[in-house]
Motif scaffolding. Structure first.
Motif, mmCIF file in Angstrom:
data_model
loop_
_atom_site.group_PDB
_atom_site.id
_atom_site.type_symbol
_atom_site.label_atom_id
_atom_site.label_comp_id
_atom_site.label_asym_id
_atom_site.label_seq_id
_atom_site.Cartn_x
_atom_site.Cartn_y
_atom_site.Cartn_z
ATOM 1 N N VAL A 791 58.232 -16.685 -29.261
ATOM 2 C CA VAL A 791 59.473 -16.393 -29.978
ATOM 3 C C VAL A 791 59.887 -17.618 -30.790
ATOM 4 C CG1 VAL A 791 61.876 -15.656 -29.821
ATOM 5 C CG2 VAL A 791 60.197 -14.820 -28.161
ATOM 6 N N ARG A 792 60.108 -17.399 -32.082
ATOM 7 C CA ARG A 792 60.548 -18.464 -32.966
ATOM 8 C C ARG A 792 62.038 -18.271 -33.252
ATOM 9 N NH1 ARG A 792 59.861 -18.903 -39.353
ATOM 10 N NH2 ARG A 792 60.264 -21.125 -39.665
ATOM 11 N N VAL A 793 62.791 -19.310 -32.972
ATOM 12 C CA VAL A 793 64.231 -19.301 -33.216
ATOM 13 C C VAL A 793 64.552 -20.427 -34.191
ATOM 14 C CG1 VAL A 793 66.531 -19.483 -32.210
ATOM 15 C CG2 VAL A 793 64.686 -18.404 -30.910
ATOM 16 N N ARG A 794 65.222 -20.098 -35.279
ATOM 17 C CA ARG A 794 65.705 -21.117 -36.212
ATOM 18 C C ARG A 794 67.200 -21.264 -36.002
ATOM 19 N NH1 ARG A 794 65.466 -20.089 -41.530
ATOM 20 N NH2 ARG A 794 65.011 -22.270 -42.090
ATOM 21 N N VAL A 795 67.616 -22.509 -35.733
ATOM 22 C CA VAL A 795 69.029 -22.772 -35.462
ATOM 23 C C VAL A 795 69.512 -23.931 -36.313
ATOM 24 C CG1 VAL A 795 69.059 -21.863 -33.112
ATOM 25 C CG2 VAL A 795 68.484 -24.270 -33.503
ATOM 26 N N LYS A 796 70.797 -23.868 -36.649
ATOM 27 C CA LYS A 796 71.420 -24.949 -37.399
ATOM 28 C C LYS A 796 72.338 -25.721 -36.468
ATOM 29 C CE LYS A 796 73.987 -25.977 -41.639
ATOM 30 N NZ LYS A 796 74.489 -25.441 -42.933
ATOM 31 N N GLY A 797 72.260 -27.045 -36.523
ATOM 32 C CA GLY A 797 73.128 -27.858 -35.697
ATOM 33 C C GLY A 797 72.354 -28.856 -34.867
ATOM 34 N N ALA A 798 73.090 -29.613 -34.080
ATOM 35 C CA ALA A 798 72.489 -30.621 -33.211
ATOM 36 C C ALA A 798 73.104 -30.502 -31.827
ATOM 37 C CB ALA A 798 72.735 -32.023 -33.773
ATOM 38 N N GLY A 799 72.247 -30.654 -30.797
ATOM 39 C CA GLY A 799 72.744 -30.595 -29.428
ATOM 40 C C GLY A 799 71.873 -29.721 -28.564
ATOM 41 N N ARG A 800 72.511 -28.955 -27.688
ATOM 42 C CA ARG A 800 71.783 -28.154 -26.699
ATOM 43 C C ARG A 800 71.606 -26.725 -27.204
ATOM 44 N NH1 ARG A 800 75.307 -27.568 -22.200
ATOM 45 N NH2 ARG A 800 76.972 -27.936 -23.716
ATOM 46 N N LEU A 801 70.375 -26.379 -27.500
ATOM 47 C CA LEU A 801 70.056 -24.992 -27.812
ATOM 48 C C LEU A 801 69.837 -24.241 -26.510
ATOM 49 C CD1 LEU A 801 69.174 -22.550 -29.515
ATOM 50 C CD2 LEU A 801 66.865 -23.544 -29.560
ATOM 51 N N MET A 802 70.581 -23.153 -26.343
ATOM 52 C CA MET A 802 70.432 -22.339 -25.133
ATOM 53 C C MET A 802 69.935 -20.956 -25.520
ATOM 54 S SD MET A 802 73.271 -21.136 -22.289
ATOM 55 C CE MET A 802 73.671 -22.824 -21.825
ATOM 56 N N VAL A 803 68.986 -20.450 -24.742
ATOM 57 C CA VAL A 803 68.549 -19.063 -24.837
ATOM 58 C C VAL A 803 68.464 -18.507 -23.425
ATOM 59 C CG1 VAL A 803 67.231 -19.540 -26.937
ATOM 60 C CG2 VAL A 803 66.072 -19.542 -24.727
ATOM 61 N N TYR A 804 68.470 -17.199 -23.338
ATOM 62 C CA TYR A 804 68.164 -16.558 -22.061
ATOM 63 C C TYR A 804 66.685 -16.180 -22.061
ATOM 64 C CZ TYR A 804 67.433 -12.898 -18.666
ATOM 65 O OH TYR A 804 66.913 -12.154 -17.644
ATOM 66 N N SER A 805 65.999 -16.546 -21.013
ATOM 67 C CA SER A 805 64.584 -16.183 -20.855
ATOM 68 C C SER A 805 64.346 -15.835 -19.393
ATOM 69 C CB SER A 805 63.680 -17.346 -21.278
ATOM 70 O OG SER A 805 62.322 -16.989 -21.128
ATOM 71 N N SER A 806 63.928 -14.592 -19.152
ATOM 72 C CA SER A 806 63.721 -14.165 -17.761
ATOM 73 C C SER A 806 62.493 -14.822 -17.142
ATOM 74 C CB SER A 806 63.582 -12.635 -17.699
ATOM 75 O OG SER A 806 62.426 -12.202 -18.405
ATOM 76 N N VAL A 807 61.609 -15.339 -17.998
ATOM 77 C CA VAL A 807 60.413 -16.040 -17.491
ATOM 78 C C VAL A 807 60.359 -17.423 -18.101
ATOM 79 C CG1 VAL A 807 59.089 -13.920 -17.110
ATOM 80 C CG2 VAL A 807 58.990 -15.040 -19.335
ATOM 81 N N ARG A 808 59.746 -18.338 -17.389
ATOM 82 C CA ARG A 808 59.615 -19.709 -17.872
ATOM 83 C C ARG A 808 58.540 -19.770 -18.958
ATOM 84 N NH1 ARG A 808 60.386 -24.969 -15.611
ATOM 85 N NH2 ARG A 808 58.957 -26.495 -16.552
ATOM 86 N N PRO A 809 58.860 -20.358 -20.133
ATOM 87 C CA PRO A 809 57.817 -20.509 -21.155
ATOM 88 C C PRO A 809 56.805 -21.571 -20.754
ATOM 89 C CG PRO A 809 59.821 -21.616 -21.851
ATOM 90 C CD PRO A 809 60.159 -20.909 -20.568
ATOM 91 N N ALA A 810 55.600 -21.432 -21.302
ATOM 92 C CA ALA A 810 54.585 -22.443 -21.022
ATOM 93 C C ALA A 810 54.962 -23.762 -21.677
ATOM 94 C CB ALA A 810 53.233 -21.955 -21.529
ATOM 95 N N ARG A 811 55.522 -23.689 -22.851
ATOM 96 C CA ARG A 811 55.958 -24.898 -23.539
ATOM 97 C C ARG A 811 56.973 -24.534 -24.622
ATOM 98 N NH1 ARG A 811 52.293 -26.363 -28.106
ATOM 99 N NH2 ARG A 811 51.037 -24.517 -28.585
#
Length: 849
Positions: A791-811
């Protein structure tokens, strides 16, 4: 459930009804209903709006009446309102309006601009909208009458303009989605009147998505070039750059009738001092005129400018004002009271104020002496703005303040080539129930130097062409509704308004790119029906008051909730015409975080009126990106359905909840505004101390009106949502069938709930983008989301990007580099993103599964 084809209005046996719902009883025989029809060939609305109006026509009708004799003011009782919940907006001052909820005619307030009636008989969400209109040279409003009666009152404002046939003076519309009902009603007014444009037909000014600063609370009427420069520097140095500024009242060349004709008035400091003053030139006052190109580039304010002096001057002026009020109060007590001590105190304080003003002027003289004399460059406002833009290249827009008639007191006769007459100010009888107002008192005292209607266009072009040539990009226009005071000899209020608004619109189009205007002190229906062909941004509430001008020490708290309620409920109707502007606030105010949260979800531009040195930059950085842009919501904030027929100000139980939309989610702002509101007996906004207490509420996905925009409608059908709570940092999952989230709020406090639709990953996991949670409207930081494997997420800003993920990503990869991340129980996944100026602050984040 009632179908649209059954929503036919009728008057039968003395009752006004629709779809089996009796709206008014005891309807007199002179009250009329007529079908809503319009000629497409005569309407300038775009074809898609004409088609929409045609499709909705069967759900509406004109409501009106005939008067027994021709008259310039015709109040007509249209029936009795009993035991039906309603929401309304009424004018509590000439220029400002607020909400009122009730159940009977006695609860209706004078100068009501519209009524929304609850009509559950029509089905879930059933409602009826009653909209007073303009007809010919008459405008209308709703008033209460005895025995729970409701009066529709129409007036021309001129004894010479009379009429008796008012059968299209109001419009009624029914349906089962109140947001749609209101939109369709204003669409009907649009195609019927042809005198305004809806917001969707107009472009927004560039300031709509940017951060700004207004000079008002920093200087009041003493604003000067060095102070403005210092203020902009403070924001830039802190990494919160102002992309626009509003140089508020105080920059113009004004004087009073007893001043020398071509000299600026002296000693003006506080709002009120200038309200009998008139323009004597269209260019800037002496403080700005004396500026020479390069002055502040050579000698920046930190070299010579005392940034504490403006606040010291304001405090001294306030001290004088307090003694004047105390003297007046003592004089009203009667008896042989010696007032000489007040006079002595005033003389002392006035002398101290004059010394402070002289000190301020002397500091600017030092700036002149430090320069290199006449270097042949630009002078005055043009030179100042040229230097400002060289020093602060990110400063896109500079607006200045003006009154609709030029200055508060208009234009001084004989000082310009325009045909100008001092007109006495006469208030309409309908304003008798409004709040006492210093501005009204001063305008009545001095009258208005009115440029005659045939020269209105010349007035605005003379002012605005000069300003545009100097580098000004827009105007904040105040005091709109003074025209109704002056209209008796000019064909009435509608005709005078048409002349002035046409001139203003033409000038904005010619000089300020068609969008460079903020309308203020304009919250009356005839402005919106007649003055918004060009205007696309206007104030949604009364002024930001940092304390109570009437002296209630708790006003510093409860007035802030009043402001939010005014803005949110006014947006229901004003948002049809303009993008609502929630006004400035002060970032170091005791309730600054309360205001900041409301602005974050408002969909409005965000600007502050901080004094020099008086900033909370940490708070501002939760609102503003490092480039001065905003994580702006897509829509404008509106009250949720469960707030609409309640009183979030003093019913001791209702939380103000507002919904808005982001590109990839929704947001609900919940605010405890209890503690104040309109008191009809006292005719003012009062504190209700017993209501200033903790209350509780609930929130759920259906509170977000996903369907109000085509590009967000599909999110209503999401099976599951990740919900982020701004204060607690908690992330929870909800379905449409889940029990609501319960919350409690202390007085003058808030919570922000961000709703992110959950998507399914190819491997069976679940994912939802929340955003950069260091920003209050974190959902507004999400620029794009794509992919179901990685999943590719493009975000604007600086700091903590939070997403919900039911499984841990590999990286997790940020801008091509693998980074550390945190993933915990409950699916909260966080990674850090940095601001990259060369990418306009946008980070590419890939979660690899």
């Amino acid at each position: 459930m009632t179908t649209s084809s059954q929503l036919v209005f009728s008057i039968h046996d003395g009752s006004l009804d629709v779809g089996g719902a009796v709206l008014l009883s005891g309807v007199p025989s002179n009250v009329t209903l007529s079908s809503f029809e319009f000629d497409k060939s005569c309407c300038d609305a775009p074809p898609h709006l004409l088609d929409q109006a045609t499709a909705a026509a069967g759900r509406g009708a004109f409501l009106g009446f005939t008067a027994p004799d021709a008259t310039d003011r015709a109040p007509c009782r249209i029936g009795q309102l009993l035991d039906r919940k309603f929401l309304s907006v009424f004018r509590f001052k000439t220029w400002w309006s607020t909400m009122r909820a009730g159940e009977r005619g006695r609860d209706v307030q004078p100068e009501t601009q519209w009524l929304l009636l609850d009509a559950p008989e029509l089905g879930p969400g059933g409602c009826v909208f009653v909209l007073p209109l303009v007809q010919g040279s008459f405008r209308s409003a709703i008033f209460p009458d005895e025995d729970d009666g409701v009066v529709l009152c129409t007036e021309s404002g001129s004894p010479a303009v009379t009429g008796s046939d008012f059968r299209r003076i109001a419009y009624v519309h029914a349906g089962t989605d109140l947001y749609v009902v209101m939109r369709e009603a204003y669409l009907a007014a649009r195609v019927h009147l042809g005198t305004f444009k809806l917001i969707e037909e107009k472009a927004l000014p560039p300031i709509a998505g940017r951060f700004g600063w207004c000079t008002w609370d920093a200087f009041y009427l003493t604003v000067d070039p060095a102070g403005v420069w210092q203020g902009v520097s403070e924001f830039a140095d802190a990494g919160v750059p102002a992309r626009f500024i509003v140089i508020d009242d105080g920059w113009q060349s004004v004087n009073r009738d007893d001043d020398p004709v071509h000299a600026d008035a002296r000693g003006l400091v506080l709002g009120g001092d200038q309200m009998t003053a008139r323009l004597h030139r269209f260019d800037e006052c002496e403080r700005f005129q004396r500026y020479r190109e390069g002055d502040l580039l050579r000698s920046p304010p930190e070299v010579f400018y005392d940034k504490t002096l403006p606040k010291t001057i304001v405090r001294k002026a306030c001290e004088i004002e307090g003694v004047v009020k105390a003297k007046k109060k003592a004089g009203l007590q009667g008896g042989a009271i010696d007032l000489s001590s007040f006079d002595a105190k005033l003389q002392l304080l006035q002398g101290e104020l004059e010394q402070l003003l002289a000190k301020s002027a002397h500091s600017l003289d030092n700036l002149r002496e430090a320069g290199c004399g006449d270097n042949g460059g630009e002078v005055g406002l043009k030179a100042f703005l040229k230097d400002m833009r060289q020093k602060f290249p990110g400063l896109d827009d500079v607006y200045v303040w003006q009154a609709l008639c030029g200055a508060w007191g208009g234009v001084r006769p004989g000082t310009t080539a325009l045909d100008t007459v001092i007109e006495p100010a006469r208030l309409s009888p309908g304003l008798a129930g409004t709040m006492d107002d210093l501005a009204v008192d001063r305008i009545v005292e001095g009258g208005i130097g009115l440029v005659q209607p045939h020269h209105a266009g010349k007035l605005y072009d003379a002012m605005h062409s000069y300003l545009a040539g100097a580098g000004i990009t827009g105007v904040k226009v105040d005091v709109f509704n003074t025209l109704e005071y002056l209209c008796a000899d000019h064909g009435g209020r509608v005709e005078l308004a048409k002349a002035y608004y046409a001139g203003l619109s033409d000038s904005i189009a010619a000089n300020f790119s068609g969008t460079g205007i903020i309308a203020s002190m304009q919250q009356c229906n005839d402005f919106f029906f007649l003055g918004t062909r060009q205007v696309s941004m206007a104030r949604a509430g009364d002024d930001f008051w940092f304390d109570d001008p009437n002296g209630d020490p708790m006003g510093v708290y409860w007035l802030q909730g009043v402001h939010m309620v005014n803005c949110s409920y006014n947006s229901l109707w004003m948002g049809q015409f303009v993008r609502p502007d929630w006004d400035m606030f002060q970032s170091d105010h005791v309730c600054a975080a309360f205001h900041a949260a409301s602005r974050a979800v408002s969909g409005s531009p965000i600007y502050v009126s901080d004094s020099l040195g008086g900033h909370d930059f940490a708070l501002l950085k939760t609102l503003v990106f490092p480039d001065g842009t905003l994580p702006l919501c897509l829509h404008y904030a509106l009250p949720t359905r469960d707030c609409l027929f309640k009183n979030p100000l003093f019913d001791e139980e209702t939380v103000l909840k507002m919904w808005n939309l982001n590109k990839f989610g929704g947001v609900i702002g919940a605010f405890n505004c209890q503690g104040a509101g309109w008191d009809p007996a006292e005719r003012r906004i009062c504190g209700y101390a017993h209501c200033y207490k903790a209350i509780s509420g609930t929130v759920q996905p259906s509170d977000v009106e996903w369907g109000q925009r085509e590009d967000t409608a599909a999110m209503a059908n999401t099976a599951e949502y990740a919900v982020y709570k701004h204060h607690s940092g908690e992330l929870v999952l909800m379905t449409r069938e889940s029990d609501p989230i319960n919350f409690a709020l202390q007085p003058s406090s808030y919570e922000i709930f961000t709703f992110a639709p959950v998507m399914l990953l190819a491997g069976g996991g679940k994912f939802a983008p929340v955003g950069v949670v260091d920003m209050i409207n974190c959902g507004g930081t999400v620029v794009d989301v794509e992919g179901h494997c990685d999943v590719r997420v493009r975000v604007k800003g600086a700091g903590r990007l939070m997403v919900y993920s039911s499984v841990r990503p590999a990286r997790t990869v940020v801008d091509g580099c693998e980074v550390a991340f945190e993933w915990g129980d409950g699916g909260k996944l966080e990674a850090s993103v940095a601001w990259k100026q060369d990418k306009e602050g946008v980070s590419d984040v890939v979660f690899c599964y």
